[in-house]
Design a protein around this motif. Structure first.
Motif, PDB file in Angstrom:
ATOM      1  N   LYS A  48       0.826  -1.208   0.000  1.00 39.12           N
ATOM      2  CA  LYS A  48       0.000   0.000   0.000  1.00 39.12           C
ATOM      3  C   LYS A  48       0.863   1.263   0.000  1.00 39.12           C
ATOM      4  O   LYS A  48       0.508   2.276  -0.595  1.00 39.12           O
ATOM      5  CB  LYS A  48      -0.960  -0.010   1.183  1.00 39.12           C
ATOM      6  CG  LYS A  48      -2.066  -1.043   1.025  1.00 39.12           C
ATOM      7  CD  LYS A  48      -3.081  -0.960   2.134  1.00 39.12           C
ATOM      8  CE  LYS A  48      -4.179  -1.977   1.893  1.00 39.12           C
ATOM      9  NZ  LYS A  48      -5.225  -1.909   2.881  1.00 39.12           N
ATOM     10  N   LYS A  49       2.011   1.206   0.656  1.00 39.96           N
ATOM     11  CA  LYS A  49       2.917   2.353   0.686  1.00 39.96           C
ATOM     12  C   LYS A  49       3.446   2.634  -0.727  1.00 39.96           C
ATOM     13  O   LYS A  49       3.494   3.795  -1.164  1.00 39.96           O
ATOM     14  CB  LYS A  49       4.073   2.073   1.652  1.00 39.96           C
ATOM     15  CG  LYS A  49       5.065   3.206   1.771  1.00 39.96           C
ATOM     16  CD  LYS A  49       6.177   2.837   2.734  1.00 39.96           C
ATOM     17  CE  LYS A  49       7.255   3.897   2.716  1.00 39.96           C
ATOM     18  NZ  LYS A  49       8.422   3.520   3.498  1.00 39.96           N
ATOM     19  N   THR A  67       0.719   4.143  -2.703  1.00 39.31           N
ATOM     20  CA  THR A  67       0.519   5.538  -2.307  1.00 39.31           C
ATOM     21  C   THR A  67       1.614   6.417  -2.895  1.00 39.31           C
ATOM     22  O   THR A  67       1.338   7.530  -3.369  1.00 39.31           O
ATOM     23  CB  THR A  67       0.509   5.656  -0.764  1.00 39.31           C
ATOM     24  OG1 THR A  67      -0.490   4.801  -0.235  1.00 39.31           O
ATOM     25  CG2 THR A  67       0.239   7.073  -0.327  1.00 39.31           C
ATOM     26  N   ASP A  68       2.858   5.943  -2.872  1.00 42.33           N
ATOM     27  CA  ASP A  68       3.965   6.709  -3.452  1.00 42.33           C
ATOM     28  C   ASP A  68       3.750   6.931  -4.948  1.00 42.33           C
ATOM     29  O   ASP A  68       3.986   8.030  -5.468  1.00 42.33           O
ATOM     30  CB  ASP A  68       5.297   5.993  -3.218  1.00 42.33           C
ATOM     31  CG  ASP A  68       5.751   6.063  -1.763  1.00 42.33           C
ATOM     32  OD1 ASP A  68       5.227   6.924  -1.014  1.00 42.33           O
ATOM     33  OD2 ASP A  68       6.633   5.257  -1.375  1.00 42.33           O
ATOM     34  N   LEU A 112       0.850   6.978  -6.446  1.00 47.69           N
ATOM     35  CA  LEU A 112      -0.266   7.900  -6.567  1.00 47.69           C
ATOM     36  C   LEU A 112       0.196   9.340  -6.315  1.00 47.69           C
ATOM     37  O   LEU A 112      -0.226  10.263  -7.001  1.00 47.69           O
ATOM     38  CB  LEU A 112      -1.390   7.530  -5.585  1.00 47.69           C
ATOM     39  CG  LEU A 112      -2.659   8.358  -5.630  1.00 47.69           C
ATOM     40  CD1 LEU A 112      -3.307   8.261  -7.008  1.00 47.69           C
ATOM     41  CD2 LEU A 112      -3.603   7.957  -4.541  1.00 47.69           C
ATOM     42  N   ILE A 113       1.094   9.537  -5.374  1.00 47.87           N
ATOM     43  CA  ILE A 113       1.612  10.870  -5.097  1.00 47.87           C
ATOM     44  C   ILE A 113       2.382  11.398  -6.298  1.00 47.87           C
ATOM     45  O   ILE A 113       2.269  12.564  -6.682  1.00 47.87           O
ATOM     46  CB  ILE A 113       2.498  10.859  -3.827  1.00 47.87           C
ATOM     47  CG1 ILE A 113       1.642  10.664  -2.584  1.00 47.87           C
ATOM     48  CG2 ILE A 113       3.302  12.138  -3.706  1.00 47.87           C
ATOM     49  CD1 ILE A 113       2.416  10.482  -1.309  1.00 47.87           C
TER      50      ILE A 113
END
Length: 95
Positions: free
Chosen positions: A82-83, A86-87, A89-90
Motif C-alpha cells: 500500500k505504501k 501511495t507513493d 499515486l503521489i
C-alpha cells in the motif's frame, strides 16, 4: 507414674519380659511433627498448583505472541504494498 513402674516390675518378675513405656511428651512431639508435615505438604501442593497455572499461562501467552508475530509479518507486507501504491499515486498527482 509410680504405678506404671511397679506394674512393669511385676510384669518382668512374672513373665521375664520387659515392658517399655513411651513418655507422653515424645508422643506429643510425634503428633506435632505429623501435623507440621501435613501442613507443609499442603503448602507445597498449593505452590505447585500456582506454578503449574503460571507456566500454563506463560505457554499460552508465548503461543499468542508467535501468532501475533506471524500476523505482523503478513500485515507488514500489505503495508509495504500500500505504501508503494501511495507513493505512485503521489507521483501521479504531483504531475
Amino acid at each position: 507414674h509410680r504405678s506404671v513402674e511397679t506394674a512393669s516390675t511385676d510384669f518382668f518378675a512374672s513373665n521375664r519380659r520387659y515392658n517399655y513405656t513411651t513418655p507422653k511428651s515424645f508422643l506429643d512431639l510425634i503428633s506435632l511433627y505429623k501435623r507440621m508435615l501435613e501442613s507443609k505438604k499442603s503448602e507445597i501442593r498449593v505452590l505447585k498448583e500456582r506454578l503449574e497455572n503460571g507456566l500454563e499461562k506463560m505457554n499460552s501467552a508465548a503461543e499468542q505472541v508467535a501468532e501475533l508475530q506471524e500476523n505482523l509479518v503478513k500485515d507488514m507486507i500489505i503495508v509495504e504494498a500500500k505504501k508503494l501504491a501511495t507513493d505512485e499515486l503521489i507521483v501521479v498527482v504531483g504531475k
